[in-house]
Structure formats: C-alpha cells, structure tokens
Scaffold this active site. Sequence first.
Site, PDB file in Angstrom:
ATOM      1  N   GLU A 116       1.581  -6.185  13.720  1.00  0.00           N
ATOM      2  CA  GLU A 116       0.757  -5.064  13.230  1.00  0.00           C
ATOM      3  C   GLU A 116      -0.632  -5.198  13.811  1.00  0.00           C
ATOM      4  OE1 GLU A 116       0.501  -4.363   8.985  1.00  0.00           O
ATOM      5  OE2 GLU A 116       2.626  -4.786   8.695  1.00  0.00           O
TER       6      GLU A 116
ATOM      7  N   ASP B 280       0.796  -1.225   0.000  1.00  0.00           N
ATOM      8  CA  ASP B 280       0.000   0.000   0.000  1.00  0.00           C
ATOM      9  C   ASP B 280       0.829   1.276   0.000  1.00  0.00           C
ATOM     10  OD1 ASP B 280       0.955  -0.099   2.600  1.00  0.00           O
ATOM     11  OD2 ASP B 280      -0.950   0.480   3.511  1.00  0.00           O
TER      12      ASP B 280
ATOM     13  N   GLU C  30       3.652 -10.694   5.161  1.00  0.00           N
ATOM     14  CA  GLU C  30       2.375 -11.158   4.615  1.00  0.00           C
ATOM     15  C   GLU C  30       2.495 -11.850   3.260  1.00  0.00           C
ATOM     16  OE1 GLU C  30      -0.473  -7.967   4.737  1.00  0.00           O
ATOM     17  OE2 GLU C  30      -0.480  -7.934   6.917  1.00  0.00           O
TER      18      GLU C  30
ATOM     19  N   TYR D  57      -5.836  -7.203  12.339  1.00  0.00           N
ATOM     20  CA  TYR D  57      -6.559  -5.922  12.366  1.00  0.00           C
ATOM     21  C   TYR D  57      -7.996  -6.117  12.808  1.00  0.00           C
ATOM     22  CZ  TYR D  57      -2.656  -3.568  10.136  1.00  0.00           C
ATOM     23  OH  TYR D  57      -1.432  -3.012   9.879  1.00  0.00           O
TER      24      TYR D  57
END
Length: 710
Positions: A595, A244, A490, A559
């Site tokens: 994260e 991103d 990831e 998340y």
Amino acid sequence: MYLLCTISVEKLSYCMTASCLNNRPAANVQDKQCGGGNTVEMETYITIAIGLLTVVLGTQCADNTWGGLYPRESESREVRSLDGLWNFRLAPLEDPEKGFREEWYAQPLRKTGAVISMPVPSSYNDVTQDKALRDHIGWAWYDRTFYVPTRWQEDKQRVVLRLGSAHYNSIIYLNGVAVTSHEGGHLPIMSEITSGLVYGQENLVTVAINNTLTPETIPQGSITYHDDLTRYPPGYFTQSYNFDFTNYAGLHRPVYVYTTPRTYIEDIFVTTDISGTDGIISYDIITATTKIGPKRLNDAPGCSMKVLDKDGSHVTSAIGCQGSIMISNASLWWPYLMSEDPGYLYTLKVAVSDTEGILDVYPQKVGIRTIGWNSTTLTINNKPVYLRGCGKHEDADIRGKGVDYPLIVKDFSLLKWLGANSFRTSHYPYAEEIMDMADQEGIMVVDECPAIGLSGFGETLMNKHISVMEELVHRDRNRPSVIMWSVGNEPRSDQAAAKDYFRLVVAATRAADATRPVTKVVAATKAEDSSRPVTCVLNRPKYKEYAGSSLDIILVNRYYSWYSDTGHLEIIKLQTVTEFTEWHELHNKPVMISEYGAGSMPGLHTDPAFTWSEEYQAELMLQNFEAFDELRKKGYFIGEMIWNFADFATPQEYNRPGACMKGLFTRARQPKLAGHLMRVHYWSLAQKIDNVTVPEGVGRLGSVYNWKNL
Ligand code: BDP
C-alpha cells in the site's frame, strides 16, 4: 473441524459477547467495551443462550467450517438460485433478542411484524432512505419461500443449501428448524437439508445475521456503552472497529439450493507441476455418502475423470480417487500479459461411480502452473514475476459489498485497462465469483483473510484466526490465481505476543495448504510443505516488529508524504528506498510495497500540487515510481500495489468525506488523473518486464508520465 452441536456452544458464547447488546449497563457506570472485561447481567444472556441452544441442538450435526464445492451444474447436479427479493426486518436495538424469543424463524417473517423487501445478494445498509437500517448494530432477519420438485425426492437426491457468505454471524433455519450456524462474514456456509425439506410444497428459509464485532471476532471491533446520562440517552451504545471501511452487513453473496446424488463428490484437491513441456495434475477426490435415506451404493465408489481443454475437447482420462495425470505439451496458466493466452484453464470432469454406473459428476477448473520463491524472487512457471497491482475492496454504492456481476466485469476490465496483473483481497476473502474471474483472466491474487489491525493476540483469537485461514485455504486452494496467502493486514505486531502468535498462524496456514497427499509434486522441500508463500501485510517499524520473521515474503504498507511528512513529496524516494532495502536486509526475503498512496477529490486541481488534489496524488505516485525503479534494480523488490483501486465507503468521520479517496478510480469506476497515470506506468512496466506491445491509446490524455519509458 467443529460440529454444529459443538459450534452451538461457540454460538452460545458469541451470543454472550453479542449480549453486550442485550445487557444495558446500569446508570453511572463508566463507558466500557464489550468483550473487554465488562460485567454483564448473566441471567439475561443465559436465558437467551439457552433458547438458542435448544433451537440449535434440536437439529442434525453438520460441519460448518467447510462451505463445500461451489454449486455447479453437471450431468448429475441441479442448481437453483435463491437470489432475489427476500423479506427483511431488523431486531429492535433496545430488544435485540426479540426475534429469538418470539421465534420469528418459526413462521414467515411477515406474520410476526412489518417487513421490507431486501435484495440478495446485497448489503442491507444503503438500499433504503432509513438511517436506522444504515447504522444498525445487532440482529437482522431475512426470509423467503421456495419450492423443490417432488422429482428430487423420487430420485433420492441429496439437497444442499449454500450461502456464499453472511456478515458477520449467522444462524440459518429451514422450515423453522436451525440447520446450521456460522461465524465469520466472508466465507461460504453450507447445510445438507434433504430431510428438512417438504417436496413439491412451499419451504421457508430464514437467516438471522448479527454484525456485532468484538475483540474476539475476526475482524475485531468493540461496543462502547455511553453511560453518562448528561451526555447520552439511556442505553446508548456505539460500535467501533480497527479499520476504515464500512462494516457493511447482510447476505452479500449468492444463495443456492443444489442437488447431488446420495453418493457424491464431497471435495477435490488439485495441485499442478510442470516437467519440460508437460503439465502434471495431481488430484485427491473425496467421496461421501449422505447418512440420510437409502444408499444407492452397491460397492465402494470409484473415481474417474476426463480432462477437457479450454474449448471442451477431450485431452486425456484417468481412473482412481488419487493420482496424477500427465498432459503433454500442456497449455500453462500464465498471468495476464505474460502470455498470449493468459488464464488458461482445463476442466477436470470428475466422476464417482459404483457398479451400476456413474453417480455424480463435478466440473473442476484447473490451471497448470507452479509457484516458487527464494530470498529474492517469486516465480510463476519458473519465470520471475513482478506484481503490478492494487489493493481493492468489495464496495459500490447502493449494494455495498453485495456481489454484482456488472461490477465484477467492470473491475476486471479496468485492471486490464491499467495493465495490472494482480490485486490483493484487502481485507477479507472476496466472493468466489470474483475469484473465478481472476482464475479465468490470469490475474494473480494475494488472498487475504479478514484479520485487519489485530491486537491482543490471545489464544482464543489465535484459534479463531487459524480456523478462518483453514476455511479460506480450503475454499481457494485449487485456484491458480491465488499465488500467496495473507494472514492479515497491519496487525499490531510490535506487541511481543505477536511473535508466537504469527509463527503458529503461519504454520497452520502452510499446513492447510500442504501439497498433494499423493505425489507431493510441488514445493516438496518447503517448510511445512506449503505450495504458496504466506505473508502478512506489515506496517510497524521494522526493528520492533515480531511477525516478519515467520513470513515467506515481506509486504509492507507505507504512506510517505501522506500520513508522515505530509506535503513533502520530495522525501518519498529516499525514505522508500531506505525502508525497503532495510526490510530485505533484516529478513533476507523478497519484499514488496502493498500500500502507498494519497487521497484525492476528483475534480480538485492545484498546481503546484497540494494535498487532496488530483495532482498531489499523481505527483506522489511519480515519486514512488522512481523509488520502485531503483529498488527493482536491487533484485529483491517483487512488486507494487497502490492503495486503492477505487474510492470506497468509510464510516462518518471528520477527516474523510464519507469515503477513502485514495482510488485510481472514483467509486463509480471513472478514472482520476491517477488512473490515467497508473495506466501509463503499468503498461510501461509490462513492456519492459514482459515485453508486451503497449496498446494504442495508453497515455493519450497528456504527458502525465515520463514518455521516454514507453
Ligand atoms: C492502511 C490500511 C487501509 C486504509 C489505509 C488508509 O491498510 O485499509 O484504507 O491505511 O488510511 O493503513 O487509507
């Protein structure tokens, strides 16, 4: 190890993949991806490639996977910076190979067309008002002139050109001749240029850089041609990638020319151990003699060294190119807040001599510390550590990913203000200037390579991945701050091919970080003799995931209540505790969260908390903290790193306002509510775990956290 001659062939194949840019698909062909099996017009790229091959093969061979020791001044070495304003031009999108065809490297760029001034180090994307520059895909050209004194020639100095990095692919020319090339945007590039220089006169250095990412670059990306002429203009193409953050490009790190004597210290490898109150430094010094010009060697070179303490006072000396030095009552390297004097560094003044005396001297910093790990715990100097940190980015306005000293100092100041003790170099190796600060300030680093979001897992990719890890380990293996290698972030590790792929990449990383050839003082019993744990940051569902079994420590990104169950803060604790308990039970290894977080728009406030408000981000953190407190009690949860330290630039898209907004700090490094909250949380942990005194002023801005913890 590749030689330039052979890498030129690799370069050739890169040019072929980059030739997506050179080869427009015929009209009416469906959209297709470069490197993903599209047909290309062989003739075109063969012509370009042959052009490059001729250029490259015309030069001396050089190892271009090793960026050399960082340029440092010493009694025998001079260092000159080539930073400043360079001349710059983009290759036209519709004719990317123009610069090679017209040999822009053969004379100053300003003679072959218009140039603009380009700061080095900096990304080129955001320094002007020009959209074409910001969004460029393909080759960009830099050049500048410089002088070297005739004294260097008279003194028979070896001269080296070194770039801290060039993103992504680069070819470097000196006075019109290609001297080296490099694939990969985050590691140093070095070339001995002694015989290519004109002494006492103007020299020209030219760098061609290409930011194209393909399925076989690390990181991966793809070029898509949009061939529907009812929707796109002819030849229209776009680049996309599996991450991103903005794919900033340019000469991001300092460029130096430096000297060494003809016989010189090529490489130094140190590891350390402790025995009671004594510190042990084991070393291996590689000397070399340039093949160019007369050698000064009268005899086989010998090595010697002095150990200096932090103040520069002499501690002890040693002789020999390999061996161990014992330092009684050593000052150990401790992380920030685990000692009164964190980040203690000795200097190893390494010298190589012949019968006539000292030839070369290099000052190598050394922090004496050990790292240990088992199925539940990570230790430094035999003491368990709990990582309190952040995922970061090299990112700031205007300069993009360019090294910026004020920013480096500010970021370390903010990490310490937070009471953090660590960060991860998400998602690529950071500048050596940043790593130096980490060593010196006692900030622990999870050192990550640029393998983000990998998929495909073929052999070509794997070989490249291994080669990047080897380069990274080679660059950073002497750094006390580096406490773990991360082979990626990831990956699509739910693909079965990931199993063997990661087993081999991790094994190669361990082998690259093998301890002392001499004494094997550290971690001698560990598999493949690695001195640091190896991890990969995972995010796939744990029971259908193939990389975890190869790792020493399990790092997972989660998340909850952001990318899943959005808005439902109340589920975070249950889901997080369950998740990390299961990861540990599955692998019987230490686990940590690498994260978690939520985006917040600075200044947007809602009560009750609502997504994108500062309150939502803070409430989400509070829920996570409760989960972490519970996990910590279980004895195998070794740390937490929030995503992200600061807001950072992302490409244009509809779900982000030009930036990932999950920062504790704004992009300009001002704290959001989350920053103030984290400060209370991390200092509170430091007080509980490391028994530190919380500084005055922590939490002053309101009861954003559970005060009884302080
Ligand atoms: C994670 C990635 C990170 C992204 C983050 C996000 O590791 O690079 O920035 O998601 O979406 O999956 O904010």
